[in-house]
Motif scaffolding. Structure first.
Motif, PDB file in Angstrom:
ATOM      1  N   ALA A 194     -23.841 -22.775 -15.416  1.00 28.05           N
ATOM      2  CA  ALA A 194     -24.004 -22.518 -13.982  1.00 28.05           C
ATOM      3  C   ALA A 194     -24.878 -21.283 -13.767  1.00 28.05           C
ATOM      4  N   ILE A 195     -24.623 -20.237 -14.545  1.00 25.54           N
ATOM      5  CA  ILE A 195     -25.456 -19.031 -14.460  1.00 25.54           C
ATOM      6  C   ILE A 195     -26.899 -19.367 -14.834  1.00 25.54           C
ATOM      7  N   ALA A 196     -27.056 -20.176 -15.894  1.00 23.16           N
ATOM      8  CA  ALA A 196     -28.400 -20.564 -16.345  1.00 23.16           C
ATOM      9  C   ALA A 196     -29.145 -21.336 -15.259  1.00 23.16           C
ATOM     10  N   TRP A 197     -28.437 -22.185 -14.499  1.00 23.71           N
ATOM     11  CA  TRP A 197     -29.083 -22.960 -13.444  1.00 23.71           C
ATOM     12  C   TRP A 197     -29.521 -22.041 -12.305  1.00 23.71           C
ATOM     13  N   VAL A 198     -28.644 -21.099 -11.950  1.00 22.38           N
ATOM     14  CA  VAL A 198     -28.972 -20.155 -10.880  1.00 22.38           C
ATOM     15  C   VAL A 198     -30.168 -19.279 -11.272  1.00 22.38           C
ATOM     16  N   CYS A 199     -30.211 -18.886 -12.548  1.00 18.55           N
ATOM     17  CA  CYS A 199     -31.239 -17.946 -13.017  1.00 18.55           C
ATOM     18  C   CYS A 199     -32.295 -18.621 -13.891  1.00 18.55           C
ATOM     19  N   LYS A 200     -32.491 -19.928 -13.727  1.00 23.14           N
ATOM     20  CA  LYS A 200     -33.333 -20.652 -14.680  1.00 23.14           C
ATOM     21  C   LYS A 200     -34.783 -20.177 -14.686  1.00 23.14           C
ATOM     22  N   ASP A 201     -35.312 -19.750 -13.544  1.00 20.37           N
ATOM     23  CA  ASP A 201     -36.681 -19.247 -13.520  1.00 20.37           C
ATOM     24  C   ASP A 201     -36.799 -17.943 -14.299  1.00 20.37           C
ATOM     25  N   ASP A 202     -35.835 -17.068 -14.110  1.00 15.97           N
ATOM     26  CA  ASP A 202     -35.794 -15.801 -14.845  1.00 15.97           C
ATOM     27  C   ASP A 202     -35.702 -16.058 -16.348  1.00 15.97           C
ATOM     28  N   TYR A 203     -34.792 -16.935 -16.741  1.00 15.50           N
ATOM     29  CA  TYR A 203     -34.612 -17.247 -18.162  1.00 15.50           C
ATOM     30  C   TYR A 203     -35.885 -17.863 -18.754  1.00 15.50           C
ATOM     31  N   ARG A 204     -36.509 -18.759 -18.008  1.00 11.77           N
ATOM     32  CA  ARG A 204     -37.717 -19.418 -18.499  1.00 11.77           C
ATOM     33  C   ARG A 204     -38.845 -18.395 -18.712  1.00 11.77           C
ATOM     34  N   ASN A 205     -38.990 -17.477 -17.780  1.00  8.57           N
ATOM     35  CA  ASN A 205     -40.043 -16.468 -17.885  1.00  8.57           C
ATOM     36  C   ASN A 205     -39.850 -15.563 -19.096  1.00  8.57           C
ATOM     37  N   ALA A 206     -38.587 -15.327 -19.468  1.00  9.56           N
ATOM     38  CA  ALA A 206     -38.299 -14.455 -20.606  1.00  9.56           C
ATOM     39  C   ALA A 206     -38.245 -15.206 -21.931  1.00  9.56           C
ATOM     40  N   GLY A 207     -38.349 -16.535 -21.872  1.00 10.81           N
ATOM     41  CA  GLY A 207     -38.347 -17.325 -23.103  1.00 10.81           C
ATOM     42  C   GLY A 207     -36.977 -17.754 -23.572  1.00 10.81           C
ATOM     43  N   PHE A 208     -35.964 -17.645 -22.715  1.00  9.82           N
ATOM     44  CA  PHE A 208     -34.620 -18.102 -23.069  1.00  9.82           C
ATOM     45  C   PHE A 208     -34.492 -19.591 -22.766  1.00  9.82           C
ATOM     46  N   ARG A 209     -33.837 -20.326 -23.676  1.00  7.98           N
ATOM     47  CA  ARG A 209     -33.617 -21.756 -23.485  1.00  7.98           C
ATOM     48  C   ARG A 209     -32.128 -21.994 -23.271  1.00  7.98           C
ATOM     49  N   MET A 210     -31.715 -21.876 -22.030  1.00  3.85           N
ATOM     50  CA  MET A 210     -30.292 -21.954 -21.699  1.00  3.85           C
ATOM     51  C   MET A 210     -29.884 -23.312 -21.137  1.00  3.85           C
ATOM     52  N   LEU A 211     -30.856 -24.139 -20.783  1.00  2.00           N
ATOM     53  CA  LEU A 211     -30.572 -25.466 -20.256  1.00  2.00           C
ATOM     54  C   LEU A 211     -31.188 -26.524 -21.171  1.00  2.00           C
ATOM     55  N   PRO A 212     -30.624 -27.734 -21.181  1.00  2.87           N
ATOM     56  CA  PRO A 212     -31.151 -28.786 -22.062  1.00  2.87           C
ATOM     57  C   PRO A 212     -32.644 -29.024 -21.849  1.00  2.87           C
ATOM     58  N   LYS A 213     -33.347 -29.329 -22.926  1.00 11.28           N
ATOM     59  CA  LYS A 213     -34.783 -29.567 -22.880  1.00 11.28           C
ATOM     60  C   LYS A 213     -35.091 -30.862 -22.127  1.00 11.28           C
ATOM     61  N   ASN A 214     -36.204 -30.848 -21.390  1.00 11.47           N
ATOM     62  CA  ASN A 214     -36.648 -32.030 -20.633  1.00 11.47           C
ATOM     63  C   ASN A 214     -35.550 -32.557 -19.711  1.00 11.47           C
ATOM     64  N   ASP A 215     -34.954 -31.637 -18.952  1.00 13.19           N
ATOM     65  CA  ASP A 215     -33.839 -32.015 -18.073  1.00 13.19           C
ATOM     66  C   ASP A 215     -34.048 -31.390 -16.697  1.00 13.19           C
ATOM     67  N   GLU A 216     -35.221 -31.632 -16.121  1.00 10.95           N
ATOM     68  CA  GLU A 216     -35.566 -31.001 -14.846  1.00 10.95           C
ATOM     69  C   GLU A 216     -34.618 -31.398 -13.722  1.00 10.95           C
ATOM     70  N   ASN A 217     -34.117 -32.634 -13.749  1.00  9.68           N
ATOM     71  CA  ASN A 217     -33.204 -33.061 -12.674  1.00  9.68           C
ATOM     72  C   ASN A 217     -31.744 -32.730 -12.976  1.00  9.68           C
ATOM     73  N   GLY A 218     -31.465 -32.163 -14.158  1.00  7.43           N
ATOM     74  CA  GLY A 218     -30.124 -31.673 -14.472  1.00  7.43           C
ATOM     75  C   GLY A 218     -29.130 -32.706 -14.938  1.00  7.43           C
ATOM     76  N   THR A 219     -29.588 -33.910 -15.307  1.00  5.81           N
ATOM     77  CA  THR A 219     -28.658 -34.960 -15.735  1.00  5.81           C
ATOM     78  C   THR A 219     -27.859 -34.548 -16.973  1.00  5.81           C
ATOM     79  N   LYS A 220     -28.554 -34.016 -17.983  1.00  6.91           N
ATOM     80  CA  LYS A 220     -27.874 -33.585 -19.208  1.00  6.91           C
ATOM     81  C   LYS A 220     -26.930 -32.420 -18.921  1.00  6.91           C
TER      82      LYS A 220
END
Length: 301
Positions: A194-220
């Motif tokens: 849940a934190i990763a979803w809220v902060c996903k842009d921040d995590y992505r910019n810093a190079g953290f992979r906190m959400l499943p790969k290729n899961d833009e719509n959040g199904t995984k």
């Protein structure tokens, strides 16, 4: 020489620096670790609390948890500087230096490990050390490699009640202890995601992979979140089934688990940042609420 010594001490021990050291220990997370350990200790004691031993376990846990949190920030301080939510932490904001932080963190980890081994017992000390090694040696670097880090990180996150149980009993293997482990493990996955979803842009910019790969719509992500929340229901019931708690816990614990699941389901049907925030705040509420309910249940039994 005296002037040089005084200057060095003032750099390390002025009020602003001391405040930065305290912030480096992540007090909120450290308190959660300490509370989880104490729940394990209380339940493992089976109504026969050794308060002196519990105090030793609390101090040792606080030392090693604080050191682990501080060392994590040392390892990630450059990445923290790239995220809005962490730019003001002590290292990226230059409140203290990397040298100060690594010295501080290692002293706490070593002191806490030694204290747990010699003042509590060897098993509790080994669990604390294993928690630190997994967190810093596996979870921290894996955050930049794969979203599987969420499950790896959930292991050290769920070990504090096991450490508390070991501190009280000197052994492992009881079903009640593993029920506590399961509750914290299954809570932590939706909490972190849940934190990763809220902060996903921040995590992505810093190079953290906190959400499943290729899961833009959040199904995984939804499958993992809801799956863990559903599994939390039997894990909650298990603590009652093994006679470690009573009906007060069962009613309160199940109510908390169902409410947590409800927020997960709401996010599943509306994968917006707003719903993710509500799930995140539900996760903040869930674990302290369950620990308080267990404590009340023990007082009433």
């Amino acid at each position: 020489m005296k002037l040089s010594t005084d200057t060095t001490l003032s750099k390390w021990f002025n009020v602003e620096t001391l405040s930065a050291y305290y912030e480096l220990t992540k007090p909120g997370i450290t308190f959660t670790v300490l509370a989880s350990m104490l729940i394990g200790f209380v339940l493992g004691s089976a109504g026969s609390l050794n308060f002196v031993l519990m105090a030793h376990a609390a101090l040792g846990t606080w030392l090693i948890a604080s050191g682990t949190a501080a060392h994590n920030q040392f390892l990630e301080w450059r990445l923290d500087g790239q995220m809005k939510r962490t730019q003001t932490r002590p290292l990226p904001s230059s409140k203290i230096t990397p040298k100060q932080s690594v010295t501080f963190s290692l002293v706490l980890i070593l002191a806490g490990s030694a204290y747990m081994i010699f003042m509590v017992n060897l098993l509790a000390g080994m669990i604390s050390i294993a928690t630190t090694i997994i967190y810093l040696g596996a979870y921290t670097p894996m955050k930049r490699v794969s979203a599987a880090n969420v499950f790896i990180g959930a292991v050290p996150g769920a070990l504090p009640p096991v450490g508390g149980w070991a501190a009280a009993t000197g052994h492992l293997g009881d079903a009640g202890m593993w029920s506590l482990f399961a509750i914290v493990f299954l809570w932590q996955v939706p909490h972190v995601m849940a934190i990763a979803w809220v902060c996903k842009d921040d995590y992505r910019n810093a190079g953290f992979r906190m959400l499943p790969k290729n899961d833009e719509n959040g199904t995984k992500a939804v499958m993992l979140i809801v799956g863990c929340l559903v599994a939390l229901l039997p894990a909650t019931w298990a603590l009652y089934a093994v006679d470690l708690s009573g009906l007060t816990y069962l009613a309160g614990g199940m109510a908390c688990a169902i409410a947590f699941l409800w927020y997960g389901i709401r996010f599943a049907f509306d994968r917006t940042k707003e719903k993710a925030k509500k799930l995140m705040f539900a996760s903040f509420f869930y674990l302290p609420a369950v620990w308080i309910i267990i404590f009340i249940d023990q007082l009433l039994s």
